[in-house]
Structure formats: C-alpha cells, structure tokens
Design a protein around this motif. Structure first.
Motif, PDB file in Angstrom:
ATOM      1  N   THR A   1      16.545  52.666 -26.487  1.00  0.00           N
ATOM      2  CA  THR A   1      15.674  53.771 -27.451  1.00  0.00           C
ATOM      3  C   THR A   1      16.056  55.101 -26.491  1.00  0.00           C
ATOM      4  OG1 THR A   1      14.056  52.317 -28.013  1.00  0.00           O
ATOM      5  CG2 THR A   1      13.753  54.787 -28.020  1.00  0.00           C
ATOM      6  N   ILE A   2      15.877  54.989 -25.076  1.00  0.00           N
ATOM      7  CA  ILE A   2      16.087  55.974 -24.296  1.00  0.00           C
ATOM      8  C   ILE A   2      17.380  56.768 -24.298  1.00  0.00           C
ATOM      9  CG2 ILE A   2      15.842  57.022 -21.920  1.00  0.00           C
ATOM     10  CD1 ILE A   2      13.422  55.222 -21.650  1.00  0.00           C
ATOM     11  N   ARG A   3      18.325  55.536 -24.326  1.00  0.00           N
ATOM     12  CA  ARG A   3      19.948  55.712 -24.193  1.00  0.00           C
ATOM     13  C   ARG A   3      20.093  56.644 -25.546  1.00  0.00           C
ATOM     14  NH1 ARG A   3      25.184  51.918 -25.032  1.00  0.00           N
ATOM     15  NH2 ARG A   3      24.095  51.904 -27.014  1.00  0.00           N
ATOM     16  N   ARG A   4      19.631  56.069 -26.799  1.00  0.00           N
ATOM     17  CA  ARG A   4      19.904  56.815 -27.991  1.00  0.00           C
ATOM     18  C   ARG A   4      19.272  58.072 -28.103  1.00  0.00           C
ATOM     19  NH1 ARG A   4      16.680  57.167 -31.890  1.00  0.00           N
ATOM     20  NH2 ARG A   4      15.154  55.520 -31.258  1.00  0.00           N
TER      21      ARG A   4
ATOM     22  N   CYS B   1      23.057  64.498  -4.817  1.00  0.00           N
ATOM     23  CA  CYS B   1      22.266  63.699  -5.925  1.00  0.00           C
ATOM     24  C   CYS B   1      21.899  62.666  -5.087  1.00  0.00           C
ATOM     25  CB  CYS B   1      23.781  63.084  -6.414  1.00  0.00           C
ATOM     26  SG  CYS B   1      23.444  61.806  -7.665  1.00  0.00           S
ATOM     27  N   ALA B   2      20.329  62.488  -5.290  1.00  0.00           N
ATOM     28  CA  ALA B   2      19.647  61.547  -4.792  1.00  0.00           C
ATOM     29  C   ALA B   2      20.133  59.900  -5.354  1.00  0.00           C
ATOM     30  CB  ALA B   2      18.070  61.495  -5.173  1.00  0.00           C
ATOM     31  N   GLY B   3      20.928  59.735  -6.266  1.00  0.00           N
ATOM     32  CA  GLY B   3      21.408  58.601  -6.904  1.00  0.00           C
ATOM     33  C   GLY B   3      22.543  58.291  -6.368  1.00  0.00           C
ATOM     34  N   ARG B   4      23.292  58.874  -5.394  1.00  0.00           N
ATOM     35  CA  ARG B   4      24.713  58.931  -4.969  1.00  0.00           C
ATOM     36  C   ARG B   4      24.971  57.120  -4.620  1.00  0.00           C
ATOM     37  NH1 ARG B   4      27.089  58.573  -0.026  1.00  0.00           N
ATOM     38  NH2 ARG B   4      29.036  59.199   0.238  1.00  0.00           N
TER      39      ARG B   4
ATOM     40  N   ALA C   1      22.894  52.844 -18.805  1.00  0.00           N
ATOM     41  CA  ALA C   1      21.737  52.429 -19.530  1.00  0.00           C
ATOM     42  C   ALA C   1      20.934  51.169 -19.018  1.00  0.00           C
ATOM     43  CB  ALA C   1      21.972  52.391 -20.999  1.00  0.00           C
ATOM     44  N   LYS C   2      21.848  50.060 -18.648  1.00  0.00           N
ATOM     45  CA  LYS C   2      21.509  48.861 -18.190  1.00  0.00           C
ATOM     46  C   LYS C   2      20.659  49.215 -16.892  1.00  0.00           C
ATOM     47  CE  LYS C   2      24.020  45.431 -20.425  1.00  0.00           C
ATOM     48  NZ  LYS C   2      23.159  44.706 -20.846  1.00  0.00           N
ATOM     49  N   VAL C   3      21.556  49.910 -16.033  1.00  0.00           N
ATOM     50  CA  VAL C   3      20.801  50.207 -14.730  1.00  0.00           C
ATOM     51  C   VAL C   3      19.690  51.024 -14.751  1.00  0.00           C
ATOM     52  CG1 VAL C   3      21.437  51.604 -12.576  1.00  0.00           C
ATOM     53  CG2 VAL C   3      23.330  50.423 -13.596  1.00  0.00           C
ATOM     54  N   LEU C   4      19.442  52.005 -15.720  1.00  0.00           N
ATOM     55  CA  LEU C   4      18.323  52.781 -15.971  1.00  0.00           C
ATOM     56  C   LEU C   4      17.278  51.741 -16.395  1.00  0.00           C
ATOM     57  CD1 LEU C   4      16.898  55.590 -16.871  1.00  0.00           C
ATOM     58  CD2 LEU C   4      17.470  54.877 -19.062  1.00  0.00           C
ATOM     59  N   ALA C   5      17.180  50.870 -17.044  1.00  0.00           N
ATOM     60  CA  ALA C   5      16.364  49.962 -17.219  1.00  0.00           C
ATOM     61  C   ALA C   5      15.860  49.315 -16.107  1.00  0.00           C
ATOM     62  CB  ALA C   5      16.615  48.969 -18.367  1.00  0.00           C
ATOM     63  N   GLU C   6      16.701  48.775 -15.346  1.00  0.00           N
ATOM     64  CA  GLU C   6      16.338  47.950 -13.985  1.00  0.00           C
ATOM     65  C   GLU C   6      15.557  49.119 -13.117  1.00  0.00           C
ATOM     66  OE1 GLU C   6      15.621  45.008 -11.603  1.00  0.00           O
ATOM     67  OE2 GLU C   6      17.051  44.575 -13.466  1.00  0.00           O
ATOM     68  N   PHE C   7      16.048  50.072 -13.116  1.00  0.00           N
ATOM     69  CA  PHE C   7      15.528  51.185 -12.187  1.00  0.00           C
ATOM     70  C   PHE C   7      14.169  51.650 -12.347  1.00  0.00           C
ATOM     71  CE2 PHE C   7      15.069  56.057 -10.433  1.00  0.00           C
ATOM     72  CZ  PHE C   7      15.374  55.554  -9.280  1.00  0.00           C
ATOM     73  N   PHE C   8      13.870  51.647 -13.698  1.00  0.00           N
ATOM     74  CA  PHE C   8      12.516  51.919 -14.049  1.00  0.00           C
ATOM     75  C   PHE C   8      11.539  50.858 -14.450  1.00  0.00           C
ATOM     76  CE2 PHE C   8      14.417  56.415 -14.807  1.00  0.00           C
ATOM     77  CZ  PHE C   8      12.984  56.989 -14.401  1.00  0.00           C
ATOM     78  N   GLY C   9      12.208  49.474 -14.470  1.00  0.00           N
ATOM     79  CA  GLY C   9      11.455  48.432 -14.726  1.00  0.00           C
ATOM     80  C   GLY C   9      10.968  48.420 -16.196  1.00  0.00           C
TER      81      GLY C   9
ATOM     82  N   LEU D   1      14.938  62.088 -14.625  1.00  0.00           N
ATOM     83  CA  LEU D   1      15.418  61.134 -14.107  1.00  0.00           C
ATOM     84  C   LEU D   1      16.108  60.128 -15.495  1.00  0.00           C
ATOM     85  CD1 LEU D   1      13.205  59.908 -11.261  1.00  0.00           C
ATOM     86  CD2 LEU D   1      15.634  61.017 -11.201  1.00  0.00           C
ATOM     87  N   LEU D   2      15.332  60.148 -16.697  1.00  0.00           N
ATOM     88  CA  LEU D   2      15.558  59.421 -17.592  1.00  0.00           C
ATOM     89  C   LEU D   2      17.178  59.656 -18.173  1.00  0.00           C
ATOM     90  CD1 LEU D   2      12.173  59.289 -19.768  1.00  0.00           C
ATOM     91  CD2 LEU D   2      13.298  57.482 -18.415  1.00  0.00           C
ATOM     92  N   VAL D   3      17.736  60.719 -18.104  1.00  0.00           N
ATOM     93  CA  VAL D   3      19.061  60.962 -18.598  1.00  0.00           C
ATOM     94  C   VAL D   3      19.780  61.309 -17.598  1.00  0.00           C
ATOM     95  CG1 VAL D   3      17.962  61.290 -20.835  1.00  0.00           C
ATOM     96  CG2 VAL D   3      18.348  63.408 -19.290  1.00  0.00           C
ATOM     97  N   VAL D   4      19.761  61.940 -16.384  1.00  0.00           N
ATOM     98  CA  VAL D   4      20.439  62.345 -15.372  1.00  0.00           C
ATOM     99  C   VAL D   4      21.469  61.536 -15.014  1.00  0.00           C
ATOM    100  CG1 VAL D   4      19.263  61.705 -13.443  1.00  0.00           C
ATOM    101  CG2 VAL D   4      20.509  63.962 -13.500  1.00  0.00           C
TER     102      VAL D   4
END
Length: 408
Positions: A168-171, A357-360, A152-160, A243-246
């Motif tokens: 919220t997205i994680r929940r 997987c693009a995010g490998r 979830a922290k990586v998600l925040a950084e990836f999407f800025g 991408l938000l949850v994958v």
C-alpha cells in the motif's frame, strides 16, 4: 564570507545573475550528462528560470563545500529542486545541526555492524526470490519488475510491517512519484497526506506495542531522549513520513541505469564474471557514473559569490551530485568505467557531511546483491522498448524493458 572559488571574480550584474543559462527539461539518459559537462566547462554556477528559478552547482568542489557546510548553506529553506514540500517539516532532512542531530542519533544504531550482517542475508534472499522468476521468463523491466519491488520489500522489513501494508505504501509512493513527474501539486499534496496518515498509524501502533529500539526505527525515535526530553511528536511524524519513501525511488532508477550500462557494455559483465572480487569496486564506479540525484538543494545563509555569480540569501541552489561525480578536475576520464580509482577522491552519490545518507549501508547491500545476480546469471541484456526518465530532483530511468540471454 569566503567564496568557494577565490580566483579574481568578474563583476556581476543583476541581469547576468538571472540569465537563463540552461534548459532544465533536458532528461534524456545521455543528454543530461552532456548538458552538465557543457555547464562545467563554460558556466559551472548556472541559473535556470525553469522549475520556479534556481541556481545549479556542477563542480565537485562547490557541491562538496555546500553539503559539508550547513553554517553557510542551509537545508531548512528548500531541500530539493523543484520545491515540492506542501506539508510539515520532515527531520532530519529539513533541519540543520544541531536540531537535526537527535533524529540522526536515534537512527544510527539501526545500522550497526551486527544489524548490517542481518541485512546482508535478508536482502540477498529477497533479491534472489524476486529475480529467479524474471530470469526464467527471459524478459522483464529492470525498474518496474525488480528495481521497484526490491526496496519495497526492504521497507517492509525495516519498519516491521506486513507485505500488504508495504505494498500500500509502495502504491502511494508511486502515486507521489508520478505526481512529482507531472508537477501535479494537488496530487502531490494528496499523496503526501496519505503517507502522513500511514506514518501516524505506525507511530500509534509502536506506542501501544513498543519494539526493540535497536532494530525498529519508530521505537528508536520514541525511546530517544534529547536533553532529558522525548522527541516532539510532530518531529517523529515527519521523520517516519520521510523514511517511508526516501529509499524507494533512487534504488529503482539506479538499478535501471546499471541495466542500461551493461546492455551497452556486456564486456564489463564478462569481466566481473571472471573476476567477481572486483564487484565492490564496480558498484562504487557505477554509483559515480549514474548518481541518481541532481536536485538536492541548499540555500545560502548570506549572499555568496561563486565562480563570479552572486547568489542572494535564500535563493535555491540545486547541488548536482550527478554532475559533480563526473568532474574532470577530480576524476580521470570521468565518463569512463574504471576500476582503479582508489587514489581519487570519493564520489558524492550518498552526499557528504551531516546529511550523508543514513541508509547508505542498506542501499549498498541492495545494489551489490543486484549486481551479483546480473553477473552470475545474465550473459547479455537487450533493451526492447522506450526508456522514460525521471525529472528533477532525481536522475535515471523509470522503466528499462529488457530481453536477456542467460549464462550457459
């Protein structure tokens, strides 16, 4: 069309092709692998009437061919078992080449070498920050306290986006996952629509304030031109939604699987502590042993016969990466942890072919950083409670409560 298995094919009947060969509700951590080993030996192309009815490929050869050959096996009809998509199409996962290619091409620069150098440092900092309080506490849940918040922290950084928005997205993503576990279609649809709303807000923000396409995925898709035209709005929306949850569920369950492995094999932790240069090989081997996907799906473009089973056009096939990566025809002692598999074919944990997987790269950094923390700081794991498991399409634990003995 060429069958995957060109040995003499026994006659197939409709009754035989629709046999109920296995119980898809088997979800115990070890029983899943026992089931797949049994099917590989007696019925490598199996059919289940569970989850709406589907076929299952368990052999490495068959799975690899299906994911590498979109002209024969398409992802456009059904991309996971069970079928859960209730809203719009989500590129690139729901498209085959050449339609999927512009979306993949827009994301590729985000994983260039210099960007991965950024992720190396950033993810290690995030992992350390999360891990140290858990280490001091002496007990934690490998999935809920670490494996879930880290991506979830990586998600925040990836999407800025802000930590609050990421939470919220994680929940919402957690609600979506729970709904999948229960096959609560109403909640699946409700959670998915909320994720679409979050994706739409993110796209509108980037349209108003564009960012560097080389580091921001939404800006990259907005800037992409294919045959001189921008990507369609609904395609961008579907891609952002995907991408938000994958990247959240698989790392969570895999980190839990690593904890279970080391609880059973503290000698492997000791080996890696003594020889840390073997950590990359250990990551690769753990991914092979505990691949977190068993239900990515394809459907045949035309009728196919594989291992004597006739599969009709558009019947769903679950490609059990989890099973393929323990195929004894490919891997020596397939259930054993070995660090000398360099001469063997690569595992399929990240897929193969156009949908690999693009995010490998980011996933490997997360897993490696986690393993390094385990090796450096933990002498022993002890599991202190029940281990609930994911259901299809994933494989792995949702919770692994632990007490730890720190390295002295």
């Amino acid at each position: 069309m060429r069958p995957l298995d060109n040995r003499p094919q026994p006659r197939n009947t409709d009754r035989f092709s629709k046999a109920h060969d296995f119980d898809a509700s088997v979800d115990d951590f070890d029983a899943v692998h026992a089931l797949f080993a049994d099917l590989r030996g007696r019925c490598p192309v199996a059919h289940s009437n569970d989850l709406g009815g589907f076929w299952l490929f368990t052999r490495y050869e068959d799975v690899e061919h299906a994911i590498s050959t979109p002209s024969e096996y398409t992802t456009t009809v059904q991309n996971v078992v069970p079928r859960v998509a209730t809203t719009g199409r989500r590129p690139p996962l729901h498209l085959d080449p050449p339609e999927h290619t512009p979306y993949r091409r827009s994301l590729t620069p985000l994983f260039r070498r210099e960007r991965m150098e950024f992720w190396e440092g950033s993810i290690r900092e995030m992992a350390e920050e999360l891990f140290q309080p858990l280490l001091a506490r002496g007990e934690f849940d490998a999935c809920r306290d670490f494996g879930y918040p880290l991506p979830a922290k990586v998600l925040a950084e990836f999407f800025g986006i802000s930590a609050e928005d990421a939470e919220t997205i994680r929940r919402i993503g957690n609600d979506f996952t729970i709904a999948l576990e229960k096959m609560d279609m109403e909640m699946i649809q409700k959670s998915s629509l909320v994720l679409y709303e979050a994706a739409a807000r993110l796209i509108e923000d980037r349209k108003a304030t564009p960012r560097d396409p080389g580091s921001d995925p939404v800006s990259a898709m907005l800037a992409m031109r294919h045959e001189g035209k921008p990507l369609p709005d609904d395609g961008i929306l579907g891609t952002v939604r995907q991408l938000l949850v994958v990247g959240i569920i698989a790392p969570t369950t895999f980190i839990g699987s690593m904890a279970i492995h080391f609880e059973r094999h503290p000698e492997h932790l000791a080996l890696l502590r003594k020889e840390p240069d073997k950590i990359p090989a250990a990551v690769d081997e753990l991914l092979r042993l505990y691949t977190p996907y068993r239900g990515f799906a394809r459907t045949p473009v035309d009728e196919v016969t594989v291992c004597g089973r006739t599969i009709r056009q558009d019947e769903p096939i679950a490609l059990a990466f989890t099973a393929a990566n323990r195929d004894p025809a490919v891997f020596r002692e397939p259930d054993e942890f070995r660090l000398d598999r360099q001469s063997e074919p690569p595992h399929l944990a990240f897929g193969r072919g156009p949908h690999m997987c693009a995010g490998r790269g980011i996933a490997l950094v997360m897993i490696t950083a986690t393993l390094e923390l385990f090796v450096r700081h933990i002498e022993r794991f002890d599991i202190t409670g029940p281990i609930p498991m994911t259901t299809w399409p994933e494989y792995g634990p949702l919770s692994v409560p632990l007490a730890i003995t720190p390295v002295k």
